[in-house]
Enzyme design. Sequence first.
Site, PDB file in Angstrom:
ATOM      1  N   HIS A 392       0.824  -1.210   0.000  1.00 43.26           N
ATOM      2  CA  HIS A 392       0.000   0.000   0.000  1.00 43.26           C
ATOM      3  C   HIS A 392       0.859   1.262   0.000  1.00 43.26           C
ATOM      4  CE1 HIS A 392      -3.678   2.299   1.376  1.00 43.26           C
ATOM      5  NE2 HIS A 392      -2.729   3.116   1.810  1.00 43.26           N
ATOM      6  N   GLU A 393       1.794   1.343   0.935  1.00 38.15           N
ATOM      7  CA  GLU A 393       2.609   2.555   1.060  1.00 38.15           C
ATOM      8  C   GLU A 393       3.559   2.727  -0.122  1.00 38.15           C
ATOM      9  OE1 GLU A 393       1.751   4.764   3.037  1.00 38.15           O
ATOM     10  OE2 GLU A 393       0.479   3.591   4.376  1.00 38.15           O
ATOM     11  N   HIS A 396       1.736   4.536  -2.796  1.00 40.13           N
ATOM     12  CA  HIS A 396       1.842   5.986  -2.606  1.00 40.13           C
ATOM     13  C   HIS A 396       3.208   6.485  -3.068  1.00 40.13           C
ATOM     14  CE1 HIS A 396      -1.894   6.668  -0.568  1.00 40.13           C
ATOM     15  NE2 HIS A 396      -1.599   5.947   0.496  1.00 40.13           N
ATOM     16  N   HIS A 399       3.676   6.514  -6.822  1.00 39.35           N
ATOM     17  CA  HIS A 399       2.834   7.594  -7.345  1.00 39.35           C
ATOM     18  C   HIS A 399       3.558   8.935  -7.190  1.00 39.35           C
ATOM     19  CE1 HIS A 399      -1.540   9.386  -7.433  1.00 39.35           C
ATOM     20  NE2 HIS A 399      -0.830   9.743  -8.482  1.00 39.35           N
TER      21      HIS A 399
END
Length: 603
Positions: A392-393, A396, A399
């Site tokens: 998940h991180e 980020h 991105h």
Amino acid sequence: MSQTSTGLPSRDEIQPEYKWQIKDIYASEQLWQADFDNVKNDLSKVAKYKGILAQSIRNLIACLKLRDEINILAGKLFAYARLQRDENSANAKYQALVGKTEGLLAETSAATSFIEPEILAIPDDVLTTFRREHFLAEYSFYFDNLLRQRQHILSPVEEEILSRSAEATQAAETIFNMLAHADMKFPDITGEDGKPLALSEGRYRSLIMSPDRRVRKEAFTGLFGSYNAFRNTFAATLSGNVKKNIFYARTRKFNSTLESALSDGNIPVSVYDNLLTTVNNNLAPLHRYIDLKKKALKLDKVHMYDLYTPLAKAVKFNISYSEGLKLVRDSLAPLGPEYTGILNKGLTSGWIDVYENKGKQTGAYCWGVYGVHPFVLLNYNDRLEDVSTLAHEMGHAIHSYYSQAIQPYTTSQYTIFSAEVASTTNEILLNDFLLKTTKNTKKKLYLINQYLEMVRATVYRQTMFAEFEKSIYDKAEHGETLTADLLDELWHILNVKYYGPDMMVDSEIDIEWARIPHFYSNFYVYQYVTGYAAATALAQQILAEGDGAQERYIDFLKSGGSDYPINILKKAGVNMSKARPIELTLGRFSNMLDELEKTITNS
């Protein structure tokens, strides 16, 4: 390195390879101070543009460029201080450095506050001529977005006053963070092995999933009992934060705080309201899930401390950090070699702070630093959930990496609405990979349950949070006082509604609102839900279509903040102005629930 001892290690006991490299921002505090002084100096230069932006496009662009340079440096300064404070929240040196930087940020905001009101005062024909006669692609979307918000931008004097108020109005959030993360003391409990175990926020996430119901209950009552002891203080901090946001919304002439919060991304209030309506119309699958959990665990009633219990008994995923890295690499392969190359760079180049230590900020986050690289905070504890958090991180992080590499500073900051799409797509791809490659029936049962838990926690639970937020702002905007009793009552009622008749909503859970840091970023949590729904649609496209969907997805990551998030997602293949992506996600939840029931019946 597993965090299973009775005491947490100190920061110095964590091996260097498991720490992020803050020196990548500044190699020394002296260099940090030099840039601090540079920003102070540059702030004095900004003033010379005051009152002359309309005279020439040269003045306007020079001023905007200077502001960008100041903001880039200020971002680095704050990241350096804040990341080190989060290594140990009790460290007075970095508490002070964060405070010093927050003061500088307030000065920066005040010194540059005249710019946008002055741009908006430029006659339309003059500004149109500026934009037509000079190719300003870098600032094109900035001008469009600014003009859209014209009615909510005040005079230069008023904007300066609001900017100078920022430091003072952060008090409620600062007090919450100090109380919850530095001063809060939790009791020892008796672990599964019968030995004393120090309870912490980080450990709670493991303990609440323990197969031993006594351990779950002790952790549950110990954690929430500690918060309940400060219920009136937490009510005061949350109420203070709500009042702050109402003040800013009303001062900027918005109809509501919700409208104000959604304005930056140009998100219609109808998107928020439709989310609440759609999820409320689809609570039956969640109630069915709770009923199934009750049967599978052979319980008369499911208590709140049973909610996170895996249905696959005797199945444990003890996944070392190195094993977790491999799973993340393998599961994200469908995103292509360019993406996985950046992923490997991040995993091996000091982007990540891996393990929990005394005083460390709980949870996980990613912090993008323009001109450096992203930083990821974890509290890895060898669980499957920790692998999911890593995926998940890093979503980020990549991105941010793409956005900052491709976009100029002015359009490099993507909105939160877009942010949760990138992170959750990674989680969904990880879950899909594990379901496809796991042959053990009990482990597969666990993974199906993990998917259902992901949707429960990300879609249903965060929508409940969003509904709570809307309720407390509605009440506060109509003059009601947000007391601890009122907040407890609202939280209890929502838990009863969302989890249904088979859930025993224990009184201890009523204080849970006090523990949620995201309530200090108003109307933030709904974007976890919209992000998950968009990610579900995108992940399905990537797995089904291959290169075409992959290319659209990478273009989405590279777009940063160059357009409104709903438009960027439309180009990627998802229309978030409609209820369909949410309905698709809840439909998949229902289908996976069917599969779970079959698996339990056949096992």
